[in-house]
Design an enzyme around this catalytic site. Structure first.
Site, PDB file in Angstrom:
ATOM      1  N   SER A   1       0.872  -1.175   0.000  1.00  0.00           N
ATOM      2  CA  SER A   1       0.000   0.000   0.000  1.00  0.00           C
ATOM      3  C   SER A   1       0.903   1.218   0.000  1.00  0.00           C
ATOM      4  O   SER A   1       2.054   1.138   0.450  1.00  0.00           O
ATOM      5  CB  SER A   1      -0.861   0.008   1.266  1.00  0.00           C
ATOM      6  OG  SER A   1      -1.528   1.251   1.405  1.00  0.00           O
TER       7      SER A   1
ATOM      8  N   TYR B   1      -2.291  -0.939  10.378  1.00  0.00           N
ATOM      9  CA  TYR B   1      -2.185  -1.049   8.918  1.00  0.00           C
ATOM     10  C   TYR B   1      -0.874  -0.431   8.443  1.00  0.00           C
ATOM     11  O   TYR B   1      -0.115  -1.042   7.692  1.00  0.00           O
ATOM     12  CB  TYR B   1      -3.385  -0.340   8.271  1.00  0.00           C
ATOM     13  CG  TYR B   1      -3.525  -0.575   6.782  1.00  0.00           C
ATOM     14  CD1 TYR B   1      -4.026  -1.788   6.303  1.00  0.00           C
ATOM     15  CD2 TYR B   1      -3.196   0.408   5.855  1.00  0.00           C
ATOM     16  CE1 TYR B   1      -4.181  -2.003   4.934  1.00  0.00           C
ATOM     17  CE2 TYR B   1      -3.345   0.209   4.500  1.00  0.00           C
ATOM     18  CZ  TYR B   1      -3.844  -0.996   4.033  1.00  0.00           C
ATOM     19  OH  TYR B   1      -3.996  -1.204   2.676  1.00  0.00           O
TER      20      TYR B   1
HETATM   21  N1  NAD Z   1      -8.656  -0.431  -1.399  1.00  0.00           N
HETATM   22  C1  NAD Z   1      -7.640   0.376  -1.162  1.00  0.00           C
HETATM   23  O1  NAD Z   1      -7.803   1.611  -1.116  1.00  0.00           O
HETATM   24  C2  NAD Z   1      -6.243  -0.197  -0.985  1.00  0.00           C
HETATM   25  C3  NAD Z   1      -5.163   0.691  -1.046  1.00  0.00           C
HETATM   26  C4  NAD Z   1      -3.874   0.187  -0.871  1.00  0.00           C
HETATM   27  C5  NAD Z   1      -3.676  -1.168  -0.676  1.00  0.00           C
HETATM   28  N2  NAD Z   1      -4.750  -2.007  -0.616  1.00  0.00           N
HETATM   29  C6  NAD Z   1      -4.479  -3.435  -0.395  1.00  0.00           C
HETATM   30  O2  NAD Z   1      -5.014  -4.184  -1.463  1.00  0.00           O
HETATM   31  C7  NAD Z   1      -5.219  -5.529  -1.040  1.00  0.00           C
HETATM   32  C8  NAD Z   1      -6.575  -5.997  -1.517  1.00  0.00           C
HETATM   33  O3  NAD Z   1      -7.582  -5.260  -0.837  1.00  0.00           O
HETATM   34  P1  NAD Z   1      -8.891  -4.701  -1.580  1.00  0.00           P
HETATM   35  O4  NAD Z   1      -8.850  -3.228  -1.516  1.00  0.00           O
HETATM   36  O5  NAD Z   1      -9.063  -5.349  -2.898  1.00  0.00           O
HETATM   37  O6  NAD Z   1     -10.014  -5.132  -0.525  1.00  0.00           O
HETATM   38  P2  NAD Z   1     -11.189  -6.201  -0.608  1.00  0.00           P
HETATM   39  O7  NAD Z   1     -11.784  -6.182   0.756  1.00  0.00           O
HETATM   40  O8  NAD Z   1     -12.075  -5.928  -1.774  1.00  0.00           O
HETATM   41  O9  NAD Z   1     -10.429  -7.577  -0.865  1.00  0.00           O
HETATM   42  C9  NAD Z   1      -9.637  -8.197   0.098  1.00  0.00           C
HETATM   43  C10 NAD Z   1      -9.823  -9.706  -0.061  1.00  0.00           C
HETATM   44  O10 NAD Z   1      -8.901 -10.354   0.817  1.00  0.00           O
HETATM   45  C11 NAD Z   1      -9.575 -11.418   1.440  1.00  0.00           C
HETATM   46  N3  NAD Z   1      -8.922 -11.739   2.711  1.00  0.00           N
HETATM   47  C12 NAD Z   1      -8.812 -10.974   3.820  1.00  0.00           C
HETATM   48  N4  NAD Z   1      -8.170 -11.647   4.793  1.00  0.00           N
HETATM   49  C13 NAD Z   1      -7.858 -12.856   4.273  1.00  0.00           C
HETATM   50  C14 NAD Z   1      -7.191 -13.990   4.773  1.00  0.00           C
HETATM   51  N5  NAD Z   1      -6.740 -14.029   6.042  1.00  0.00           N
HETATM   52  N6  NAD Z   1      -7.027 -15.055   3.959  1.00  0.00           N
HETATM   53  C15 NAD Z   1      -7.481 -15.034   2.694  1.00  0.00           C
HETATM   54  N7  NAD Z   1      -8.145 -13.992   2.157  1.00  0.00           N
HETATM   55  C16 NAD Z   1      -8.327 -12.921   2.949  1.00  0.00           C
HETATM   56  C17 NAD Z   1     -11.001 -10.924   1.632  1.00  0.00           C
HETATM   57  O11 NAD Z   1     -11.910 -12.021   1.814  1.00  0.00           O
HETATM   58  C18 NAD Z   1     -11.228 -10.168   0.337  1.00  0.00           C
HETATM   59  O12 NAD Z   1     -11.760 -11.014  -0.679  1.00  0.00           O
HETATM   60  C19 NAD Z   1      -5.034  -5.524   0.488  1.00  0.00           C
HETATM   61  O13 NAD Z   1      -3.758  -6.040   0.804  1.00  0.00           O
HETATM   62  C20 NAD Z   1      -5.113  -4.044   0.829  1.00  0.00           C
HETATM   63  O14 NAD Z   1      -4.432  -3.741   2.021  1.00  0.00           O
HETATM   64  C21 NAD Z   1      -6.030  -1.562  -0.770  1.00  0.00           C
END
Ligand code: NAD
Length: 273
Positions: free
Chosen positions: A141, A154
């Protein structure tokens, strides 16, 4: 790395950025995409979409914070497809908590946002090193390079995730292994939209900090970054500018962030009781 003909594992593939990457890899002509998620239903839906694009799609229920499950995920993919070319260790969790975060939040941040990457590397690197080729993409991130006001666990865990990826790149970069970290700011996914809906202070700052991208735009940046084999994949290019400012004048950078936080009215200790 081009995606055509590749065998890919994506964790957190049932939703958001992971789902968008899985679909995009299929569109790029990957041979197989293994969609791993702790929620099996959404992972199955994405695997079926991958199949419809002409790529082998497999859904595997996996909790990435449990090492034997990650080991079984990788072993299953190796057994079924003979090799794994790319692991996208993407599942992650956010908290929206500051000093009020409990020990269990910190433990979960460590296990999902850090140890899951370690488990994935332990599981897949031996086969990749034996072939002298392989790619690890870790979704971290912008919070791992800068900070996420309003979410202490986080921020700290994502910094650790970037540090681990740097360590891997230094240690295995000359042995045919490629490593990238994906460091977006705000992306319109359940994680961020859920945070905004519940008034999560970290989500409010993310929304105030700049443009929210669609997960598909992040997947575009990933394909381009993998193609270039670039360590830092920054779907929001301004993050590179912020990083330079942080390095060249940390006090000014911190003061600027304090102003952003004041504008977004983030309580210093989070909003949770
Ligand atoms: N959305 C944002 O603004 C953003 C920004 C920077 C980084 N991220 C990172 O992107 C990645 C994906 O997140 P997203 O935004 O697509 O969110 P999201 O909630 O849409 O997807 C996250 C997925 O991870 C799965 N998950 C969570 N814990 C888990 C575990 N212990 N085992 C297996 N699966 C698990 C959830 O079931 C979900 O399907 C994350 O690492 C998040 O920190 C997101």
């Amino acid at each position: 790395m081009h995606l055509r003909g590749r065998v890919v594992v994506v964790t957190g593939g049932g939703s958001g950025i992971g789902a968008a990457m899985a679909r995009r890899f299929a569109a790029e002509g990957a041979r197989a995409v293994v969609v791993a998620d702790r929620d099996e239903g959404p992972a199955r839906v994405v695997a079926a979409e991958v199949e419809r694009a002409g790529t082998a799609g497999v859904a595997v229920r996996t909790d990435v914070s449990v090492e034997p499950q990650v080991r079984a995920l990788v072993a299953g993919a190796l057994q079924r497809f003979g090799q794994v070319d790319l692991v996208c260790s993407n599942a992650g969790v956010a908290f929206g908590r500051g000093l009020d975060a409990g020990d269990e939040d910190w433990a979960q941040a460590w296990s999902v946002n850090v140890m899951a990457h370690v488990f994935a590397a332990r599981a897949v690197l031996p086969s990749m090193l034996a072939r002298g080729a392989g790619y690890l993409l870790h979704t971290c991130s912008a919070a791992g390079l800068l900070t996420s006001p309003g979410d202490a666990p986080y921020t700290v865990s994502k910094h650790a995730a970037v540090a681990f990826a740097e360590w891997l790149a230094v240690t295995y970069g000359d042995k045919g292994i490629r490593i990238s970290v994906l460091c977006p700011q705000g992306v319109r996914t359940n994680m961020l939209l859920g945070g905004l809906a519940s008034g999560d202070p970290a989500a409010r700052v993310v929304a105030a900090a700049g443009e929210l991208l669609e997960p598909e735009q992040v997947a575009d940046a990933v394909v381009e970054g993998l193609d270039a084999e670039r360590f830092l994949i920054l779907p929001h290019p301004e993050v590179a500018t912020y990083l330079r400012r942080k390095a060249s004048d940390p006090d000014r950078w911190l003061a600027g962030l304090r102003r952003l936080v004041a504008r977004a009215e983030v309580p210093r200790h989070g909003t949770h009781p």
